[in-house]
Design a protein around this motif. Structure first.
Motif, short mmCIF file in Angstrom:
data_model
loop_
_atom_site.label_atom_id
_atom_site.label_comp_id
_atom_site.label_asym_id
_atom_site.label_seq_id
_atom_site.Cartn_x
_atom_site.Cartn_y
_atom_site.Cartn_z
N LYS A 99 0.85 -1.20 0.00
CA LYS A 99 0.00 0.00 0.00
C LYS A 99 0.88 1.25 0.00
O LYS A 99 0.46 2.32 -0.48
N TYR A 100 2.10 1.11 0.52
CA TYR A 100 2.99 2.25 0.70
C TYR A 100 4.19 2.22 -0.25
O TYR A 100 4.68 3.27 -0.67
N TYR A 101 4.65 1.02 -0.57
CA TYR A 101 5.91 0.86 -1.29
C TYR A 101 5.67 0.71 -2.78
O TYR A 101 4.71 0.09 -3.23
N ILE A 102 6.61 1.28 -3.55
CA ILE A 102 6.58 1.10 -5.00
C ILE A 102 8.01 1.09 -5.51
O ILE A 102 8.85 1.86 -5.05
N ASN A 103 8.28 0.17 -6.41
CA ASN A 103 9.59 0.11 -7.07
C ASN A 103 9.50 1.01 -8.30
O ASN A 103 8.77 0.72 -9.25
N GLU A 120 -1.07 11.14 1.54
CA GLU A 120 -1.73 9.83 1.59
C GLU A 120 -0.85 8.79 0.90
O GLU A 120 -0.10 9.11 -0.03
N PRO A 121 -0.91 7.53 1.35
CA PRO A 121 -0.12 6.47 0.72
C PRO A 121 -0.42 6.38 -0.77
O PRO A 121 -1.56 6.55 -1.21
N ASN A 122 0.63 6.06 -1.56
CA ASN A 122 0.45 5.96 -3.00
C ASN A 122 1.28 4.81 -3.56
O ASN A 122 1.91 4.93 -4.60
N GLY A 123 1.27 3.68 -2.83
CA GLY A 123 2.00 2.52 -3.28
C GLY A 123 1.29 1.78 -4.40
O GLY A 123 0.26 2.25 -4.92
N MET A 144 7.75 5.66 5.35
CA MET A 144 7.74 5.19 6.74
C MET A 144 6.85 6.09 7.59
O MET A 144 6.12 5.61 8.46
N ALA A 145 6.88 7.39 7.32
CA ALA A 145 6.01 8.32 8.05
C ALA A 145 4.55 7.99 7.79
O ALA A 145 3.71 8.05 8.70
N GLN A 146 4.21 7.63 6.56
CA GLN A 146 2.83 7.25 6.22
C GLN A 146 2.41 6.01 7.00
O GLN A 146 1.29 5.95 7.53
N ILE A 147 3.31 5.06 7.09
CA ILE A 147 3.02 3.82 7.82
C ILE A 147 2.78 4.11 9.30
O ILE A 147 1.81 3.64 9.89
N LEU A 148 3.66 4.91 9.89
CA LEU A 148 3.52 5.25 11.31
C LEU A 148 2.23 6.03 11.56
O LEU A 148 1.55 5.80 12.58
#
Length: 284
Positions: A210-214, A276-279, A236-240
């Protein structure tokens, strides 16, 4: 050893009788005067016993004390060398801390297998693995990007489920004053305060992709090799921030809020400006 009444000859004071001694002082009567000397140091160059048997026994005592003296000197020398080495390391450490430049991707996501999942969430540390090839093959990987501003994300994916379902199990800041560049054993320990464990229900809601993208393969959710990856500080801030929103229990929520504030301060991120998360999963 009792040397009282034994005859001796001193280079300067001549012949005399020993009238008393202990472990550090010997007293000798020379004619009309008495002298005190350091025992047994005075023997050898300055004082000689007439009694050969007593002299032989005394020589063994002196040799034993000399061995002990050299041993103590060796220990002191080693302790001094150790103190100097520790002082040098502290100075180098302080220099690295002072001159650290914030890397935009100094966070780590760690792939936990079943055994590592349990140990990571109880021992609160992970092992970065070993180098697979080259001159340093077999040596621990140095997590060179990790610094006091870094957090480690613990994740897992069930072998029977696709990679896109990788869950977040917990997260911790690295130990106070940790510097990855000088980490020789590959162990990455947790901060004494900032560490969060997610429940099974919470982990099911916190999907890593949801957060990570290559950026090279923005549509793919693939993790083929390696125990860890570095990723963006903002992610990481989004996750926290999402963990804070999800935590209902007061004490855990307060810790999560403090964790987020501490993390943002070290990474120069304004909490109110976290996007907002953009994974990958948010782009599907």
């Amino acid at each position: 050893m009792n040397l009282v009444n034994k005859k001796v000859t001193h280079k300067r004071f001549g012949t005399g009788n020993i009238v008393g001694h202990d472990d550090s002082i010997i007293e000798i009567h020379f004619g009309e005067e008495q002298k005190k000397f350091i025992f047994p140091d005075v023997f050898g160059n300055h004082l000689k016993l007439h009694d050969e048997k007593a002299a032989s026994s005394l020589e063994k005592v002196i040799q034993k004390q000399e061995i002990e003296r050299k041993k103590i000197e060796w220990q002191k020398r080693k302790e001094k060398e150790l103190r100097l080495k520790e002082q040098q390391l502290r100075m180098e450490h302080a220099k690295l801390m002072k001159n650290h430049k914030l890397h935009p991707q100094s966070q780590m996501v760690f792939w936990c297998d079943e055994e590592e999942r349990n140990s990571a969430l109880t021992d609160w540390q992970v092992f970065s693995g070993v180098i697979k090839s080259g001159n340093n093959k077999g040596k621990p990987n140095k997590p060179i990007r990790l610094h006091q501003n870094s957090a480690v994300l613990l994740t897992e994916v069930n072998p029977k489920t696709p990679e896109k379902d990788r869950r977040i199990l917990g997260v911790y800041m690295v130990k106070e004053e940790f510097i990855g560049k000088i980490c020789e054993d590959g162990m990455i320990p947790a901060h004494s305060v900032y560490k969060l464990k997610l429940t099974e229900e919470e982990a099911n809601q916190m999907l890593f992709w949801k957060y990570y993208i290559n950026e090279k393969y923005p549509e793919k959710t693939t993790w083929n090799t390696g125990k860890y990856r570095y990723f963006d500080n903002l992610w990481m801030a989004q996750i926290l921030a999402d963990i804070v929103s999800m935590k209902k229990e007061t004490e855990e929520r307060e810790l999560a809020e403090k964790f987020l504030s501490h993390f943002c301060a070290l990474n120069r991120i304004k909490e109110e400006e976290i996007p907002e998360p953009n994974g990958v999963l948010m782009r599907a």
